[in-house]
Design a protein around this motif. Structure first.
Motif, short mmCIF file in Angstrom:
data_model
loop_
_atom_site.label_atom_id
_atom_site.label_comp_id
_atom_site.label_asym_id
_atom_site.label_seq_id
_atom_site.Cartn_x
_atom_site.Cartn_y
_atom_site.Cartn_z
N THR A 440 0.87 -1.19 -0.07
CA THR A 440 -0.06 0.02 0.04
C THR A 440 0.81 1.12 0.11
N GLU A 441 2.02 1.03 0.43
CA GLU A 441 2.93 2.19 0.62
C GLU A 441 3.47 2.75 -0.78
N TYR A 442 3.33 2.18 -1.76
CA TYR A 442 3.72 2.36 -3.22
C TYR A 442 2.42 3.02 -3.89
N MET A 443 1.07 3.13 -3.26
CA MET A 443 -0.01 3.55 -3.94
C MET A 443 0.02 5.02 -4.00
N SER A 444 -0.66 5.63 -5.07
CA SER A 444 -0.54 7.09 -5.05
C SER A 444 -1.48 7.60 -4.03
N SER A 445 -2.43 6.92 -3.37
CA SER A 445 -3.22 7.50 -2.46
C SER A 445 -2.63 7.39 -1.14
N ASP A 446 -1.67 6.96 -0.85
CA ASP A 446 -0.83 6.73 0.46
C ASP A 446 -0.33 8.19 0.70
N THR A 457 1.58 6.53 -9.83
CA THR A 457 0.29 5.68 -10.09
C THR A 457 0.85 4.32 -10.53
N GLU A 458 2.16 3.96 -10.82
CA GLU A 458 2.56 2.80 -11.51
C GLU A 458 2.09 1.44 -10.89
N PHE A 459 2.03 1.41 -9.28
CA PHE A 459 1.79 0.38 -8.78
C PHE A 459 0.19 0.15 -8.47
N ASP A 460 -0.77 1.28 -8.57
CA ASP A 460 -2.07 1.23 -8.27
C ASP A 460 -2.94 0.06 -8.61
N GLU A 461 -2.81 -0.10 -9.89
CA GLU A 461 -3.69 -1.29 -10.41
C GLU A 461 -3.41 -2.58 -10.23
N LYS A 481 4.19 -10.39 -9.70
CA LYS A 481 4.50 -9.20 -10.48
C LYS A 481 4.78 -7.73 -9.72
N LEU A 482 4.23 -7.63 -8.46
CA LEU A 482 4.55 -6.73 -7.71
C LEU A 482 6.03 -6.54 -7.13
N GLN A 483 6.63 -7.78 -6.87
CA GLN A 483 8.14 -7.98 -6.72
C GLN A 483 8.81 -7.72 -7.77
N GLU A 484 8.60 -7.90 -9.10
CA GLU A 484 9.34 -7.72 -10.09
C GLU A 484 9.40 -6.08 -10.21
N LYS A 485 8.09 -5.44 -10.27
CA LYS A 485 7.96 -4.08 -10.21
C LYS A 485 8.84 -3.20 -9.23
N GLU A 486 8.67 -3.67 -7.66
CA GLU A 486 9.20 -3.03 -6.95
C GLU A 486 10.87 -3.00 -6.91
N GLN A 487 11.56 -4.49 -7.29
CA GLN A 487 12.95 -4.60 -7.54
C GLN A 487 13.29 -4.03 -8.57
N GLU A 488 12.74 -3.60 -9.69
CA GLU A 488 13.24 -2.79 -10.65
C GLU A 488 13.02 -1.28 -10.63
N ALA A 489 12.22 -0.77 -9.90
CA ALA A 489 12.04 0.38 -9.42
C ALA A 489 12.94 0.96 -8.29
N ALA A 490 13.20 0.01 -7.15
CA ALA A 490 14.13 0.46 -6.11
C ALA A 490 13.76 1.52 -5.31
N TYR A 491 12.44 1.82 -5.24
CA TYR A 491 11.84 3.08 -4.26
C TYR A 491 12.19 2.69 -2.91
#
Length: 534
Positions: A440-446, A457-461, A481-491
């Motif tokens: 949830t910390e990745y969501m634009s609404s946090d 907004t890239e994680f929202d969907e 899919k979320l793991q791949e996205k967060e590991q690539e983004a490294a936020y």
């Protein structure tokens, strides 16, 4: 070998770094004794028949001029004062009625019809109604400081209607954990707070003499020292056997326990576990909690304030590559290194691993064009010795790549991490409600993390799909899919998870069958039957 290396690193680095109703009334001054309104006398040295709790002010999570507020973290003191619609078990699931009498959920899981118990009252005698629930949910969506499990759930509600003693929540899309979330969400009194600014709710004068719904109500607030609780005469449930509670404002739990100011303590730092676990007058209860320790990068706020140095993802990945996270994990009991929000032991873990390679990290930083002459700033907020040792070790690793590094211990972690934002790498902990909460910390609404991740907004969907899914196989695919996205983004990058320990003093007599849950949430602890030994 790892522990010996860590000890040498830490030693070398440390050597190198040398009110009535809804009004606000408060009492100030230092006292050696606490006298509650029912005549119970409690000395600060630990005598007396009150339950003694402590709340730390050293990390900025609360201040000592008001009681802790319940919409960010729930702790024992606030759980005794504020109730939710439902009450969960120790796994934070299987919710049973609390303020609510019943709940009907439509077949499509889009409509929740909740009927409140009859005759509920606030501690000031005003009726507690479905209107309070409606106002609380709507206000939480506007609040500046609110646990993301609430906002992520409630933003799916398209309509809230009240008819008599019933409230209907209509959702745009199904939300699998809605009932579990409602079992954590504290209902607040509309008649006291409806004119308060949601963006400044936690600073409102209400918290100096709050109107409550739980077993207890505030008796006295002694600013800078403690507050006391007494029985709430308008509580309709079984009255607790413990007649009064003292909650001390402290800098750390170890000192509080040694001073007899804490009959109930929790934590996971090695020094705390060793110190309090080694005290003969405490019983240790290990709680399997999803508690993350992690780094986050200050990149860009929704206000447009950008930290240029952290924009390049190759810089962020190189910084993580420079740190031996396995060595850091040796500082904590039961620590398990992980590489995403999904623990390595979970069936949905995608197998990716961050590697420690100091030479490659140095080369990657230089290749990225990062200015090696600027000072890299680290912000952390836990002042226990374990956290200090960890940060000093991180500084050492980063300095080995040729970086100039400055670490700052914050007195107010929430403000410094998410508002002031004068740092590059933040280090924080998260006692998570579930794996979902990590994402949830990745969501634009946090509201908080949008201040460091720019409201992306890239994680929202994907996160929304995770919330809807009730099928484990489907959830696992989404998590991968979320793991791949967060590991690539490294936020943000997890370091490890640690179990949490609850300690109860020998003055506390627990009823049979009590099972502790994540101490920053609420569950059924059969508190009405807790006793203080004579």
């Amino acid at each position: 070998m790892k522990k010996r290396l860590l000890a040498l690193i830490v030693t070398a680095t440390l050597a190198a770094s040398s009110l009535i109703g809804c009004g606000a009334t408060e009492t100030q001054g230092d006292t050696a004794q606490v006298t509650t309104s029912d005549g119970t006398m409690n000395a600060a040295d630990g005598s007396g028949q009150a339950l003694k709790l402590s709340v730390t002010t050293g990390d900025g999570s609360t201040t000592d001029d008001k009681i802790p507020t319940p919409w960010y973290n729930r702790i024992m003191a606030t759980n005794l004062m504020f109730r939710a619609l439902f009450l969960a078990d120790s796994s934070l699931t299987n919710p049973q009625p609390d303020l609510a009498q019943s709940c009907e959920i439509s077949e499509d899981s889009l409509v929740y019809t909740i009927t409140m118990k009859d005759g509920l009252k606030w501690s000031d005698g005003e009726a507690l109604t479905a209107e309070d629930v409606k106002w609380s949910i709507e206000t939480a969506l506007q609040a500046a400081t609110c646990n993301s499990i609430y906002t992520s759930a409630f933003k799916n509600i398209s309509e809230i209607t009240v008819e008599g003693n019933s409230i209907t929540l209509t959702l745009e899309t199904p939300y699998a954990s809605m009932m579990d979330v409602l079992a954590q969400f504290a209902i607040l009194p509309k008649h006291c707070l409806e004119n308060a600014d949601p963006l400044k709710l936690e600073a409102d004068a209400f918290w100096q003499n709050p109107v409550t719904s739980g077993m207890y109500v505030l008796d006295e607030l002694n600013v800078g020292n403690y507050f006391t609780l007494k029985i709430n005469e308008n509580y309709e449930g079984t009255a607790p056997k413990i007649k009064s509670v003292i909650c001390y404002f402290v800098q750390d739990y170890i000192t509080a326990a040694q001073a007899g100011q804490a009959d109930y303590v929790f934590g996971n730092a090695a020094d705390l576990v060793e110190a309090i676990g080694g005290m003969a007058n405490y019983t240790t209860h290990e709680v399997d909690v999803l508690f993350y320790k992690y780094f986050l990068f200050n990149m860009k706020g929704v206000d447009g304030n950008e930290n240029e140095a952290m924009q390049n993802v190759e810089v962020r990945k190189a910084l993580i590559e420079a740190i031996d996270r396995a060595t850091l994990a040796t500082l904590y009991p039961t620590a398990a290194v992980l590489n995403s929000g999904v623990p390595n032991s979970h069936e949905a873990y995608n197998g990716f691993e961050y590697t420690f390679d100091a030479e490659k990290a140095k080369a990657d930083l230089q290749a990225s064009g990062y200015d090696m002459n600027r000072t890299l700033r680290i912000c952390y907020y836990n002042n226990d010795q374990t956290s200090i040792d960890l940060i000093q070790t991180v500084v050492h690793y980063l300095e080995q790549t040729g970086l100039k590094v400055e670490a700052t211990l914050s007195n107010d972690g929430t403000t410094d991490l998410f508002t002031t934002r004068n740092y590059d790498i933040g280090f924080k902990g998260k006692s998570a409600f579930s794996i979902d909460e990590w994402y949830t910390e990745y969501m634009s609404s946090d509201a908080l993390f949008a201040n460091v991740f720019g409201g992306t907004t890239e994680f929202d969907e994907l996160v929304s799909e995770l919330f809807k899914s009730t099928d484990q196989a489907g959830r696992n695919e989404i998590l991968k899919k979320l793991q791949e996205k967060e590991q690539e983004a490294a936020y943000k990058v997890p370091v490890f998870t640690v179990n949490t320990y609850v300690f109860t003093s020998d003055k506390v007599v627990l009823p049979a069958g009590v099972e502790f849950c994540n101490p920053l949430y609420m569950c059924d602890l059969d508190f009405a039957n807790w006793e203080i030994a004579q």
